[in-house]
Enzyme design. Structure first.
Site, PDB file in Angstrom:
ATOM      1  N   LYS A  22       0.710  -1.166  -0.070  1.00 62.51           N
ATOM      2  CA  LYS A  22       0.131   0.086  -0.096  1.00 62.51           C
ATOM      3  C   LYS A  22       0.863   1.000  -0.022  1.00 62.51           C
ATOM      4  CE  LYS A  22      -1.781   1.680   4.088  1.00 62.51           C
ATOM      5  NZ  LYS A  22      -1.697   3.292   4.265  1.00 62.51           N
ATOM      6  N   ASN A  23       1.885   1.539   0.804  1.00 62.53           N
ATOM      7  CA  ASN A  23       2.511   2.681   1.265  1.00 62.53           C
ATOM      8  C   ASN A  23       3.522   2.904  -0.017  1.00 62.53           C
ATOM      9  OD1 ASN A  23       0.992   3.106   3.148  1.00 62.53           O
ATOM     10  ND2 ASN A  23       2.338   2.343   4.863  1.00 62.53           N
ATOM     11  N   ARG A  93      -4.160   9.871   4.003  1.00 64.38           N
ATOM     12  CA  ARG A  93      -2.866  10.635   4.356  1.00 64.38           C
ATOM     13  C   ARG A  93      -1.951  10.710   3.212  1.00 64.38           C
ATOM     14  NH1 ARG A  93      -1.231  13.616   8.057  1.00 64.38           N
ATOM     15  NH2 ARG A  93       1.119  13.556   8.519  1.00 64.38           N
ATOM     16  N   CYS A 117      -5.459   7.588   9.217  1.00 68.57           N
ATOM     17  CA  CYS A 117      -5.839   7.017  10.399  1.00 68.57           C
ATOM     18  C   CYS A 117      -5.466   8.121  11.379  1.00 68.57           C
ATOM     19  CB  CYS A 117      -4.892   5.876  10.457  1.00 68.57           C
ATOM     20  SG  CYS A 117      -5.293   4.476   9.538  1.00 68.57           S
ATOM     21  N   ARG A 122      -0.702  14.648  13.657  1.00 68.81           N
ATOM     22  CA  ARG A 122      -0.035  14.150  12.554  1.00 68.81           C
ATOM     23  C   ARG A 122       0.548  15.350  11.738  1.00 68.81           C
ATOM     24  NH1 ARG A 122      -2.273   8.852   9.813  1.00 68.81           N
ATOM     25  NH2 ARG A 122      -0.270   8.743   8.887  1.00 68.81           N
ATOM     26  N   PRO A 123       1.501  15.843  12.160  1.00 62.67           N
ATOM     27  CA  PRO A 123       2.059  17.282  11.440  1.00 62.67           C
ATOM     28  C   PRO A 123       2.758  16.960  10.048  1.00 62.67           C
ATOM     29  CG  PRO A 123       3.316  16.596  13.187  1.00 62.67           C
ATOM     30  CD  PRO A 123       2.437  15.658  13.128  1.00 62.67           C
ATOM     31  N   ILE A 124       2.876  18.152   9.226  1.00 60.64           N
ATOM     32  CA  ILE A 124       3.451  17.944   7.956  1.00 60.64           C
ATOM     33  C   ILE A 124       4.659  18.983   8.151  1.00 60.64           C
ATOM     34  CG2 ILE A 124       1.974  16.532   6.693  1.00 60.64           C
ATOM     35  CD1 ILE A 124       1.355  19.496   5.256  1.00 60.64           C
ATOM     36  N   ASP A 125       5.052  19.606   9.293  1.00 63.73           N
ATOM     37  CA  ASP A 125       6.050  20.586   9.414  1.00 63.73           C
ATOM     38  C   ASP A 125       7.603  20.211   8.479  1.00 63.73           C
ATOM     39  OD1 ASP A 125       5.961  18.779  11.539  1.00 63.73           O
ATOM     40  OD2 ASP A 125       7.831  19.881  12.198  1.00 63.73           O
ATOM     41  N   GLN A 126       7.744  18.911   8.827  1.00 63.55           N
ATOM     42  CA  GLN A 126       8.938  18.572   8.097  1.00 63.55           C
ATOM     43  C   GLN A 126       9.021  18.364   6.454  1.00 63.55           C
ATOM     44  OE1 GLN A 126      11.860  18.082   9.835  1.00 63.55           O
ATOM     45  NE2 GLN A 126      10.695  19.011  11.475  1.00 63.55           N
ATOM     46  N   ASP A 307       3.398  -0.275  12.065  1.00 65.25           N
ATOM     47  CA  ASP A 307       2.123  -0.605  11.400  1.00 65.25           C
ATOM     48  C   ASP A 307       1.807  -2.252  11.746  1.00 65.25           C
ATOM     49  OD1 ASP A 307       1.731   1.797  10.419  1.00 65.25           O
ATOM     50  OD2 ASP A 307       2.693   1.402   8.299  1.00 65.25           O
ATOM     51  N   ARG A 399      -9.002  -0.277   3.397  1.00 68.50           N
ATOM     52  CA  ARG A 399      -7.823   0.847   2.675  1.00 68.50           C
ATOM     53  C   ARG A 399      -6.808   0.259   2.429  1.00 68.50           C
ATOM     54  NH1 ARG A 399      -6.483   4.589   6.898  1.00 68.50           N
ATOM     55  NH2 ARG A 399      -5.101   4.939   5.416  1.00 68.50           N
TER      56      ARG A 399
HETATM   57  N1  EPU Z   1       6.137  13.903  11.745  1.00 67.44           N
HETATM   58  C1  EPU Z   1       6.441  14.928  12.167  1.00 67.44           C
HETATM   59  N2  EPU Z   1       6.431  15.985  11.334  1.00 67.44           N
HETATM   60  C2  EPU Z   1       6.165  15.512   9.867  1.00 67.44           C
HETATM   61  C3  EPU Z   1       6.029  14.347   9.401  1.00 67.44           C
HETATM   62  C4  EPU Z   1       6.303  13.408  10.413  1.00 67.44           C
HETATM   63  O1  EPU Z   1       6.590  15.369  13.263  1.00 67.44           O
HETATM   64  O2  EPU Z   1       6.314  16.674   8.905  1.00 67.44           O
HETATM   65  C5  EPU Z   1       6.264  12.605  12.955  1.00 67.44           C
HETATM   66  C6  EPU Z   1       4.793  12.083  12.816  1.00 67.44           C
HETATM   67  O3  EPU Z   1       3.897  12.745  13.572  1.00 67.44           O
HETATM   68  C7  EPU Z   1       5.370  10.718  13.554  1.00 67.44           C
HETATM   69  C8  EPU Z   1       6.664  10.428  12.870  1.00 67.44           C
HETATM   70  O4  EPU Z   1       6.895  11.849  12.398  1.00 67.44           O
HETATM   71  O5  EPU Z   1       5.335  10.939  14.770  1.00 67.44           O
HETATM   72  C9  EPU Z   1       6.670   9.430  11.745  1.00 67.44           C
HETATM   73  O6  EPU Z   1       5.855   9.932  10.505  1.00 67.44           O
HETATM   74  P1  EPU Z   1       6.116   9.536   9.253  1.00 67.44           P
HETATM   75  O7  EPU Z   1       6.112  10.939   8.341  1.00 67.44           O
HETATM   76  O8  EPU Z   1       7.234   8.662   8.947  1.00 67.44           O
HETATM   77  O9  EPU Z   1       4.621   9.061   8.866  1.00 67.44           O
HETATM   78  P2  EPU Z   1       3.684   9.095   7.503  1.00 67.44           P
HETATM   79  O10 EPU Z   1       4.697   8.990   6.323  1.00 67.44           O
HETATM   80  O11 EPU Z   1       2.795  10.034   7.473  1.00 67.44           O
HETATM   81  C10 EPU Z   1       3.878   6.700   6.785  1.00 67.44           C
HETATM   82  C11 EPU Z   1       2.847   5.435   6.560  1.00 67.44           C
HETATM   83  C12 EPU Z   1       2.263   5.097   7.885  1.00 67.44           C
HETATM   84  C13 EPU Z   1       3.290   4.519   8.860  1.00 67.44           C
HETATM   85  C14 EPU Z   1       4.489   5.655   8.864  1.00 67.44           C
HETATM   86  C15 EPU Z   1       5.357   5.159   9.735  1.00 67.44           C
HETATM   87  C16 EPU Z   1       2.011   6.303   4.330  1.00 67.44           C
HETATM   88  C17 EPU Z   1       0.857   6.608   3.736  1.00 67.44           C
HETATM   89  N3  EPU Z   1       1.468   6.050   5.802  1.00 67.44           N
HETATM   90  O12 EPU Z   1       3.015   7.607   7.311  1.00 67.44           O
HETATM   91  O13 EPU Z   1       1.444   3.971   7.479  1.00 67.44           O
HETATM   92  O14 EPU Z   1       2.713   4.158  10.169  1.00 67.44           O
HETATM   93  O15 EPU Z   1       4.920   5.985   7.726  1.00 67.44           O
HETATM   94  O16 EPU Z   1       6.017   4.040   9.059  1.00 67.44           O
HETATM   95  O17 EPU Z   1       2.930   5.951   3.926  1.00 67.44           O
HETATM   96  C18 EPU Z   1      -0.520   2.513   7.618  1.00 67.44           C
HETATM   97  O18 EPU Z   1      -0.171   2.012   6.630  1.00 67.44           O
HETATM   98  O19 EPU Z   1      -1.341   1.797   8.419  1.00 67.44           O
HETATM   99  C19 EPU Z   1       0.065   3.726   8.055  1.00 67.44           C
HETATM  100  C20 EPU Z   1      -0.296   4.502   9.041  1.00 67.44           C
END
Ligand code: EPU
Length: 430
Positions: A22-23, A93, A117, A122-126, A307, A399
Protein backbone atom coordinates in the site's frame (compact mmCIF):
# COMPACT_ATOMS: atom_id res chain seq x y z
CA UNK A 1 -22.35 -0.79 5.50
CA UNK A 2 -20.27 -3.91 5.83
CA UNK A 3 -19.01 -5.89 8.79
CA UNK A 4 -16.67 -8.85 9.11
CA UNK A 5 -18.05 -11.85 10.99
CA UNK A 6 -15.58 -14.41 12.30
CA UNK A 7 -16.08 -17.61 14.25
CA UNK A 8 -12.73 -18.28 15.84
CA UNK A 9 -10.83 -21.29 17.04
CA UNK A 10 -9.58 -22.68 13.72
CA UNK A 11 -5.83 -22.80 13.03
CA UNK A 12 -4.86 -21.29 9.67
CA UNK A 13 -3.24 -23.67 7.20
CA UNK A 14 -2.22 -23.14 3.59
CA UNK A 15 -0.63 -20.53 1.35
CA UNK A 16 -1.25 -16.79 1.10
CA UNK A 17 0.11 -14.63 -1.68
CA UNK A 18 1.06 -11.13 -0.60
CA UNK A 19 -0.13 -8.15 -2.67
CA UNK A 20 1.73 -5.00 -3.63
CA UNK A 21 2.59 -2.67 -0.79
CA UNK A 22 0.00 0.00 0.00
CA UNK A 23 2.48 2.61 1.15
CA UNK A 24 4.61 2.15 -1.94
CA UNK A 25 1.71 2.00 -4.39
CA UNK A 26 0.13 5.25 -3.22
CA UNK A 27 3.47 7.08 -3.53
CA UNK A 28 4.39 5.64 -6.95
CA UNK A 29 0.90 6.25 -8.35
CA UNK A 30 0.85 9.89 -7.24
CA UNK A 31 4.46 10.33 -8.43
CA UNK A 32 3.28 9.65 -12.00
CA UNK A 33 2.09 13.28 -11.96
CA UNK A 34 5.79 14.10 -12.49
CA UNK A 35 6.26 11.98 -15.59
CA UNK A 36 4.44 13.65 -18.59
CA UNK A 37 4.41 10.27 -20.34
CA UNK A 38 2.80 6.83 -20.06
CA UNK A 39 3.77 4.47 -17.18
CA UNK A 40 2.67 0.91 -16.56
CA UNK A 41 2.45 0.00 -12.87
CA UNK A 42 2.23 -3.70 -11.98
CA UNK A 43 1.39 -5.51 -8.72
CA UNK A 44 -0.99 -2.74 -7.65
CA UNK A 45 -3.04 -3.86 -4.62
CA UNK A 46 -6.83 -3.80 -4.86
CA UNK A 47 -7.49 -1.48 -1.90
CA UNK A 48 -9.54 1.66 -1.42
CA UNK A 49 -6.54 3.98 -0.83
CA UNK A 50 -5.31 3.10 -4.32
CA UNK A 51 -8.76 3.79 -5.77
CA UNK A 52 -8.69 7.22 -4.15
CA UNK A 53 -5.27 7.87 -5.74
CA UNK A 54 -6.67 6.98 -9.15
CA UNK A 55 -9.70 9.24 -8.57
CA UNK A 56 -7.33 12.09 -7.66
CA UNK A 57 -5.30 11.54 -10.85
CA UNK A 58 -8.45 11.36 -12.96
CA UNK A 59 -9.69 14.62 -11.42
CA UNK A 60 -6.45 16.20 -12.71
CA UNK A 61 -7.12 15.03 -16.27
CA UNK A 62 -4.68 12.08 -16.08
CA UNK A 63 -5.87 8.89 -17.81
CA UNK A 64 -5.85 5.66 -15.78
CA UNK A 65 -6.63 2.31 -17.40
CA UNK A 66 -6.68 -1.22 -15.97
CA UNK A 67 -4.83 -3.30 -18.57
CA UNK A 68 -4.67 -6.66 -16.79
CA UNK A 69 -5.06 -7.97 -13.23
CA UNK A 70 -3.37 -5.52 -10.84
CA UNK A 71 -1.66 -3.69 -13.74
CA UNK A 72 -2.54 -0.12 -14.66
CA UNK A 73 -1.50 2.20 -17.44
CA UNK A 74 -1.24 5.83 -16.30
CA UNK A 75 -1.02 8.49 -18.99
CA UNK A 76 0.08 11.77 -17.40
CA UNK A 77 0.95 13.61 -20.61
CA UNK A 78 -1.89 16.01 -19.88
CA UNK A 79 -2.48 17.09 -16.27
CA UNK A 80 -3.73 20.15 -14.47
CA UNK A 81 -2.44 21.01 -11.01
CA UNK A 82 -4.33 22.50 -8.10
CA UNK A 83 -7.63 20.82 -9.01
CA UNK A 84 -7.68 17.81 -6.67
CA UNK A 85 -11.06 17.83 -4.91
CA UNK A 86 -10.83 18.40 -1.15
CA UNK A 87 -13.30 15.51 -0.55
CA UNK A 88 -10.78 13.08 -2.08
CA UNK A 89 -7.52 14.28 -0.54
CA UNK A 90 -8.94 14.49 2.97
CA UNK A 91 -9.82 10.77 2.84
CA UNK A 92 -6.20 9.68 2.74
CA UNK A 93 -2.89 10.57 4.37
CA UNK A 94 -0.84 9.86 1.25
CA UNK A 95 -2.56 12.66 -0.66
CA UNK A 96 0.21 14.89 0.71
CA UNK A 97 2.42 13.40 -2.05
CA UNK A 98 0.51 15.62 -4.45
CA UNK A 99 2.29 18.61 -2.96
CA UNK A 100 5.74 17.25 -3.87
CA UNK A 101 4.57 15.90 -7.22
CA UNK A 102 2.78 19.12 -8.27
CA UNK A 103 5.72 21.24 -7.12
CA UNK A 104 8.05 19.04 -9.17
CA UNK A 105 5.95 19.30 -12.33
CA UNK A 106 4.33 22.73 -12.16
CA UNK A 107 6.58 24.61 -9.73
CA UNK A 108 3.54 25.20 -7.55
CA UNK A 109 0.94 23.18 -5.61
CA UNK A 110 -2.40 23.79 -4.00
CA UNK A 111 -3.56 20.69 -2.08
CA UNK A 112 -6.04 20.07 0.75
CA UNK A 113 -4.56 18.97 4.08
CA UNK A 114 -4.45 15.15 4.17
CA UNK A 115 -6.66 12.77 6.19
CA UNK A 116 -5.81 9.17 7.21
CA UNK A 117 -5.76 7.12 10.42
CA UNK A 118 -6.04 9.04 13.69
CA UNK A 119 -2.89 8.48 15.77
CA UNK A 120 -2.98 11.87 17.47
CA UNK A 121 -1.28 14.86 15.87
CA UNK A 122 0.05 14.13 12.38
CA UNK A 123 1.97 17.26 11.39
CA UNK A 124 3.59 17.89 7.99
CA UNK A 125 6.03 20.53 9.25
CA UNK A 126 9.04 18.49 8.05
CA UNK A 127 7.57 18.18 4.54
CA UNK A 128 7.13 21.95 4.51
CA UNK A 129 10.66 22.50 5.82
CA UNK A 130 11.90 20.35 2.92
CA UNK A 131 9.91 22.24 0.27
CA UNK A 132 11.16 25.55 1.67
CA UNK A 133 14.75 24.28 1.44
CA UNK A 134 14.04 23.73 -2.28
CA UNK A 135 13.04 27.36 -2.72
CA UNK A 136 9.26 27.09 -2.27
CA UNK A 137 7.15 29.53 -0.26
CA UNK A 138 4.60 27.49 1.63
CA UNK A 139 1.47 28.67 3.43
CA UNK A 140 -1.25 26.64 5.13
CA UNK A 141 -4.62 28.36 5.13
CA UNK A 142 -8.27 27.34 5.15
CA UNK A 143 -7.41 23.62 5.10
CA UNK A 144 -5.13 23.93 2.08
CA UNK A 145 -1.36 23.82 1.60
CA UNK A 146 -0.24 26.34 -0.95
CA UNK A 147 3.33 26.09 -2.27
CA UNK A 148 4.84 28.47 -4.81
CA UNK A 149 8.25 28.87 -6.45
CA UNK A 150 9.72 31.58 -8.57
CA UNK A 151 9.93 29.67 -11.87
CA UNK A 152 10.56 26.15 -10.50
CA UNK A 153 12.12 24.14 -7.70
CA UNK A 154 15.85 24.51 -6.92
CA UNK A 155 18.10 21.84 -5.44
CA UNK A 156 18.75 22.29 -1.71
CA UNK A 157 19.95 20.76 1.54
CA UNK A 158 17.32 19.19 3.79
CA UNK A 159 17.95 17.85 7.30
CA UNK A 160 14.89 16.20 8.85
CA UNK A 161 14.52 16.78 12.60
CA UNK A 162 12.92 13.34 12.94
CA UNK A 163 12.73 10.37 10.60
CA UNK A 164 9.72 10.83 8.34
CA UNK A 165 8.71 8.39 5.61
CA UNK A 166 6.23 10.73 3.94
CA UNK A 167 8.55 13.73 4.26
CA UNK A 168 11.41 11.83 2.63
CA UNK A 169 9.27 10.64 -0.31
CA UNK A 170 7.65 14.05 -0.75
CA UNK A 171 10.97 15.89 -0.94
CA UNK A 172 12.30 13.27 -3.39
CA UNK A 173 9.28 13.96 -5.62
CA UNK A 174 9.73 17.73 -5.42
CA UNK A 175 13.48 17.45 -6.12
CA UNK A 176 13.70 15.03 -9.08
CA UNK A 177 13.06 17.74 -11.68
CA UNK A 178 14.68 20.59 -9.72
CA UNK A 179 17.54 22.66 -11.03
CA UNK A 180 20.65 21.41 -9.23
CA UNK A 181 21.39 18.83 -6.55
CA UNK A 182 19.38 18.05 -3.41
CA UNK A 183 20.74 16.27 -0.36
CA UNK A 184 18.37 14.79 2.23
CA UNK A 185 19.92 13.95 5.60
CA UNK A 186 18.33 11.84 8.31
CA UNK A 187 16.17 10.33 5.58
CA UNK A 188 13.83 7.43 6.30
CA UNK A 189 15.12 4.03 5.08
CA UNK A 190 11.88 2.14 4.51
CA UNK A 191 11.74 -0.30 1.55
CA UNK A 192 9.01 1.82 -0.05
CA UNK A 193 11.47 4.72 -0.29
CA UNK A 194 13.79 2.48 -2.28
CA UNK A 195 10.82 1.39 -4.42
CA UNK A 196 9.87 4.99 -5.20
CA UNK A 197 13.49 5.84 -6.05
CA UNK A 198 13.76 2.75 -8.31
CA UNK A 199 10.57 3.77 -10.10
CA UNK A 200 11.70 7.36 -10.62
CA UNK A 201 15.20 6.27 -11.68
CA UNK A 202 13.62 3.95 -14.27
CA UNK A 203 11.87 7.09 -15.55
CA UNK A 204 15.23 8.88 -15.92
CA UNK A 205 15.66 10.47 -12.47
CA UNK A 206 19.06 10.51 -10.75
CA UNK A 207 18.51 9.45 -7.15
CA UNK A 208 21.22 7.71 -5.13
CA UNK A 209 21.38 6.54 -1.53
CA UNK A 210 17.73 5.50 -1.14
CA UNK A 211 17.61 2.95 1.70
CA UNK A 212 20.31 4.86 3.63
CA UNK A 213 19.89 7.99 5.73
CA UNK A 214 21.50 10.27 3.11
CA UNK A 215 19.78 10.56 -0.25
CA UNK A 216 21.19 12.61 -3.14
CA UNK A 217 19.10 13.75 -6.06
CA UNK A 218 20.47 15.44 -9.14
CA UNK A 219 17.59 17.19 -10.85
CA UNK A 220 16.77 16.32 -14.47
CA UNK A 221 14.65 18.39 -16.86
CA UNK A 222 12.28 15.65 -18.00
CA UNK A 223 11.24 12.16 -17.05
CA UNK A 224 9.95 9.44 -19.37
CA UNK A 225 7.56 6.53 -18.88
CA UNK A 226 8.54 3.07 -17.64
CA UNK A 227 7.08 -0.22 -16.44
CA UNK A 228 7.45 -0.79 -12.71
CA UNK A 229 6.20 -3.50 -10.33
CA UNK A 230 5.30 -2.45 -6.77
CA UNK A 231 7.22 -4.35 -4.06
CA UNK A 232 5.34 -6.83 -1.82
CA UNK A 233 3.59 -5.43 1.25
CA UNK A 234 5.71 -6.26 4.30
CA UNK A 235 2.94 -5.14 6.66
CA UNK A 236 0.39 -7.44 5.04
CA UNK A 237 2.98 -10.25 5.21
CA UNK A 238 3.76 -9.47 8.87
CA UNK A 239 0.03 -9.52 9.68
CA UNK A 240 -0.34 -13.04 8.24
CA UNK A 241 2.86 -14.22 9.95
CA UNK A 242 1.36 -13.13 13.27
CA UNK A 243 -1.97 -14.74 12.29
CA UNK A 244 -0.24 -18.10 11.74
CA UNK A 245 1.43 -17.87 15.15
CA UNK A 246 -1.71 -16.66 16.97
CA UNK A 247 -3.93 -19.45 15.61
CA UNK A 248 -1.21 -22.09 16.08
CA UNK A 249 -1.41 -22.83 12.39
CA UNK A 250 1.12 -23.03 9.57
CA UNK A 251 1.18 -20.57 6.66
CA UNK A 252 3.33 -20.43 3.57
CA UNK A 253 3.43 -16.70 2.83
CA UNK A 254 4.56 -16.11 -0.74
CA UNK A 255 5.62 -13.12 -2.86
CA UNK A 256 7.57 -11.46 -0.03
CA UNK A 257 11.08 -10.08 0.36
CA UNK A 258 12.25 -11.90 3.54
CA UNK A 259 14.87 -9.20 4.22
CA UNK A 260 12.05 -6.68 4.76
CA UNK A 261 10.57 -8.99 7.41
CA UNK A 262 13.72 -9.48 9.49
CA UNK A 263 12.47 -7.59 12.55
CA UNK A 264 9.18 -9.53 12.53
CA UNK A 265 10.99 -12.83 12.04
CA UNK A 266 13.35 -11.97 14.93
CA UNK A 267 10.54 -11.16 17.38
CA UNK A 268 8.44 -14.20 16.41
CA UNK A 269 11.49 -16.44 16.77
CA UNK A 270 12.12 -14.92 20.22
CA UNK A 271 8.58 -16.02 21.16
CA UNK A 272 9.30 -19.59 20.03
CA UNK A 273 7.54 -19.43 16.66
CA UNK A 274 9.26 -21.23 13.80
CA UNK A 275 9.95 -19.00 10.76
CA UNK A 276 11.70 -20.50 7.74
CA UNK A 277 12.92 -18.10 5.07
CA UNK A 278 12.89 -19.03 1.40
CA UNK A 279 13.94 -16.89 -1.60
CA UNK A 280 10.66 -15.05 -1.92
CA UNK A 281 8.50 -16.66 0.78
CA UNK A 282 8.40 -17.39 4.50
CA UNK A 283 6.89 -20.43 6.19
CA UNK A 284 5.54 -19.74 9.67
CA UNK A 285 4.47 -22.46 12.09
CA UNK A 286 4.25 -22.85 15.84
CA UNK A 287 7.25 -24.83 17.05
CA UNK A 288 6.24 -24.96 20.69
CA UNK A 289 2.84 -25.00 22.39
CA UNK A 290 3.49 -21.83 24.34
CA UNK A 291 4.47 -18.38 23.14
CA UNK A 292 7.23 -16.88 25.30
CA UNK A 293 6.65 -13.40 26.72
CA UNK A 294 8.79 -10.71 25.08
CA UNK A 295 9.05 -6.92 24.93
CA UNK A 296 8.58 -5.06 21.66
CA UNK A 297 9.42 -1.50 20.65
CA UNK A 298 8.28 -0.10 17.32
CA UNK A 299 10.76 2.04 15.42
CA UNK A 300 11.42 3.33 11.91
CA UNK A 301 12.82 0.70 9.50
CA UNK A 302 14.77 -1.52 10.02
CA UNK A 303 13.17 -1.55 13.49
CA UNK A 304 9.94 -3.39 14.28
CA UNK A 305 7.22 -1.60 12.25
CA UNK A 306 4.68 0.63 13.97
CA UNK A 307 2.13 -0.65 11.44
CA UNK A 308 2.31 -4.04 13.17
CA UNK A 309 1.90 -2.62 16.70
CA UNK A 310 -1.80 -3.62 17.11
CA UNK A 311 -1.40 -7.04 15.48
CA UNK A 312 1.65 -7.84 17.64
CA UNK A 313 -0.29 -6.76 20.71
CA UNK A 314 -2.76 -9.59 20.05
CA UNK A 315 0.10 -12.10 19.98
CA UNK A 316 1.58 -10.69 23.20
CA UNK A 317 -1.84 -11.23 24.83
CA UNK A 318 -1.43 -14.92 24.00
CA UNK A 319 2.09 -15.21 25.45
CA UNK A 320 2.93 -16.87 28.75
CA UNK A 321 3.46 -13.69 30.79
CA UNK A 322 3.46 -9.90 30.97
CA UNK A 323 4.98 -8.05 28.00
CA UNK A 324 5.83 -4.40 27.32
CA UNK A 325 4.85 -2.93 23.96
CA UNK A 326 6.38 0.50 23.37
CA UNK A 327 5.38 2.72 20.47
CA UNK A 328 8.36 4.57 19.05
CA UNK A 329 6.78 6.38 16.10
CA UNK A 330 3.28 7.75 16.77
CA UNK A 331 1.97 9.65 19.81
CA UNK A 332 -1.26 7.73 20.08
CA UNK A 333 -1.27 4.30 18.49
CA UNK A 334 -3.13 2.52 21.28
CA UNK A 335 -6.73 3.51 20.51
CA UNK A 336 -7.42 -0.13 19.61
CA UNK A 337 -6.70 -1.28 23.18
CA UNK A 338 -10.24 -0.47 24.37
CA UNK A 339 -11.65 -2.72 21.62
CA UNK A 340 -9.27 -5.59 22.51
CA UNK A 341 -10.32 -5.23 26.14
CA UNK A 342 -13.92 -5.86 25.04
CA UNK A 343 -12.66 -9.24 23.86
CA UNK A 344 -11.07 -10.08 27.20
CA UNK A 345 -7.57 -8.60 26.87
CA UNK A 346 -5.94 -7.08 29.90
CA UNK A 347 -3.75 -4.19 28.80
CA UNK A 348 -2.80 -0.99 30.59
CA UNK A 349 -1.44 1.94 28.63
CA UNK A 350 0.77 4.63 30.07
CA UNK A 351 1.78 7.15 27.44
CA UNK A 352 3.61 5.33 24.67
CA UNK A 353 3.94 2.01 26.54
CA UNK A 354 1.38 -0.73 27.00
CA UNK A 355 1.77 -3.48 29.57
CA UNK A 356 0.09 -6.52 28.06
CA UNK A 357 -0.95 -9.43 30.28
CA UNK A 358 -0.37 -12.83 28.73
CA UNK A 359 -2.49 -16.01 28.83
CA UNK A 360 -5.55 -14.16 27.49
CA UNK A 361 -8.57 -16.22 26.53
CA UNK A 362 -10.15 -14.01 23.87
CA UNK A 363 -13.92 -14.00 23.97
CA UNK A 364 -16.19 -12.92 21.09
CA UNK A 365 -17.67 -9.42 21.06
CA UNK A 366 -19.04 -6.73 18.77
CA UNK A 367 -16.05 -4.48 18.09
CA UNK A 368 -14.90 -1.70 15.78
CA UNK A 369 -11.90 -1.31 13.51
CA UNK A 370 -10.81 2.08 14.87
CA UNK A 371 -8.17 2.38 12.15
CA UNK A 372 -6.56 0.23 9.46
CA UNK A 373 -4.04 -1.79 11.48
CA UNK A 374 -6.33 -1.82 14.52
CA UNK A 375 -8.88 -3.52 12.29
CA UNK A 376 -6.32 -6.19 11.38
CA UNK A 377 -5.70 -6.76 15.09
CA UNK A 378 -9.43 -7.26 15.68
CA UNK A 379 -9.46 -9.90 12.93
CA UNK A 380 -6.53 -11.71 14.59
CA UNK A 381 -8.17 -11.67 18.03
CA UNK A 382 -11.44 -12.88 16.49
CA UNK A 383 -9.64 -15.77 14.72
CA UNK A 384 -8.52 -16.97 18.15
CA UNK A 385 -11.67 -16.19 20.16
CA UNK A 386 -13.98 -19.01 21.12
CA UNK A 387 -17.22 -17.90 19.41
CA UNK A 388 -18.46 -15.38 16.85
CA UNK A 389 -17.08 -11.84 16.70
CA UNK A 390 -18.48 -9.00 14.58
CA UNK A 391 -16.13 -6.26 13.42
CA UNK A 392 -17.66 -2.98 12.26
CA UNK A 393 -16.15 -0.03 10.37
CA UNK A 394 -14.38 -2.43 8.03
CA UNK A 395 -13.86 0.38 5.51
CA UNK A 396 -10.69 1.13 7.49
CA UNK A 397 -9.43 -2.42 6.82
CA UNK A 398 -10.37 -2.18 3.14
CA UNK A 399 -8.12 0.89 2.83
CA UNK A 400 -5.02 -1.26 3.07
CA UNK A 401 -5.65 -5.03 2.96
CA UNK A 402 -6.26 -6.55 -0.47
CA UNK A 403 -8.96 -9.21 -0.24
CA UNK A 404 -8.15 -10.16 3.37
CA UNK A 405 -11.42 -11.99 3.97
CA UNK A 406 -10.99 -14.35 1.01
CA UNK A 407 -7.27 -14.88 1.68
CA UNK A 408 -8.03 -16.00 5.26
CA UNK A 409 -11.10 -18.04 4.24
CA UNK A 410 -8.98 -20.06 1.81
CA UNK A 411 -6.67 -20.93 4.73
CA UNK A 412 -9.50 -22.36 6.81
CA UNK A 413 -10.84 -19.31 8.67
CA UNK A 414 -14.57 -19.12 9.28
CA UNK A 415 -14.85 -15.51 8.10
CA UNK A 416 -17.30 -13.58 5.98
CA UNK A 417 -18.11 -10.05 4.94
CA UNK A 418 -21.78 -9.12 5.45
CA UNK A 419 -23.91 -6.13 4.67
CA UNK A 420 -25.71 -4.55 7.59
CA UNK A 421 -27.82 -1.51 8.29
CA UNK A 422 -26.68 0.72 11.12
CA UNK A 423 -30.20 1.23 12.45
CA UNK A 424 -30.64 2.64 15.93
CA UNK A 425 -33.13 0.39 17.72
CA UNK A 426 -35.99 2.70 18.72
CA UNK A 427 -38.27 -0.03 20.02
CA UNK A 428 -37.39 0.86 23.62
CA UNK A 429 -37.54 4.61 23.02
CA UNK A 430 -40.92 5.17 24.64
N1 EPU B 1 6.22 13.77 11.77
C1 EPU B 1 6.40 15.08 12.14
N2 EPU B 1 6.41 16.02 11.15
C2 EPU B 1 6.27 15.71 9.83
C3 EPU B 1 6.10 14.37 9.48
C4 EPU B 1 6.07 13.41 10.48
O1 EPU B 1 6.51 15.40 13.31
O2 EPU B 1 6.31 16.62 9.00
C5 EPU B 1 6.20 12.75 12.83
C6 EPU B 1 4.86 12.02 12.90
O3 EPU B 1 3.94 12.72 13.72
C7 EPU B 1 5.26 10.68 13.46
C8 EPU B 1 6.66 10.46 12.87
O4 EPU B 1 7.13 11.75 12.48
O5 EPU B 1 5.36 10.76 14.85
C9 EPU B 1 6.72 9.54 11.67
O6 EPU B 1 5.80 9.97 10.67
P1 EPU B 1 6.02 9.62 9.13
O7 EPU B 1 6.10 10.88 8.38
O8 EPU B 1 7.14 8.65 9.00
O9 EPU B 1 4.66 8.90 8.78
P2 EPU B 1 3.80 9.04 7.45
O10 EPU B 1 4.71 9.17 6.29
O11 EPU B 1 2.74 10.06 7.60
C10 EPU B 1 3.77 6.54 6.80
C11 EPU B 1 2.73 5.49 6.56
C12 EPU B 1 2.12 5.05 7.89
C13 EPU B 1 3.23 4.56 8.83
C14 EPU B 1 4.32 5.64 8.97
C15 EPU B 1 5.51 5.16 9.77
C16 EPU B 1 1.91 6.11 4.39
C17 EPU B 1 0.81 6.64 3.58
N3 EPU B 1 1.70 6.04 5.70
O12 EPU B 1 3.10 7.64 7.39
O13 EPU B 1 1.32 3.94 7.54
O14 EPU B 1 2.68 4.31 10.10
O15 EPU B 1 4.79 6.02 7.66
O16 EPU B 1 6.07 4.03 9.20
O17 EPU B 1 2.94 5.73 3.88
C18 EPU B 1 -0.47 2.45 7.73
O18 EPU B 1 -0.13 1.96 6.66
O19 EPU B 1 -1.31 1.89 8.49
C19 EPU B 1 0.12 3.71 8.16
C20 EPU B 1 -0.43 4.48 9.05
Amino acid sequence: MEKIVITGGKPLHGAIEISGMKNSAVAVILATVLIEDICVIENVPDISDVKICFDILTSMGIKVRLISANTYEIDSRVATGGKSPYDLVRKMRASYYLIGAELGRFGKAHVGLPGGCDFGVRPIDQHIKGFEALGATVTVEGGYVDAKTDGGVLGGHVYFDGVTVGGTMNVIMAAVRAEGQTVIENAAREPHIVDLANFLNACGAQISGAGTDVIKITGVKNLHGCTHAIIPDMIEAGTFMIAAAATKGALHITNVIPKHLESVTAKLTEMGVCVEEEDDAVFVSNCSDTLSKINVKTQPYPGFPTDLNPQMCVLLCLSDGDCCLTEGVWDNRFRYVEELKRMGASISVDGKTAVVEGNTLFSPARVRAVDLRAGAAMILAALVADGTTEIEDVHHIQRGYDNIVEKLRLCGADIRLCEYKDIVDTSMAN
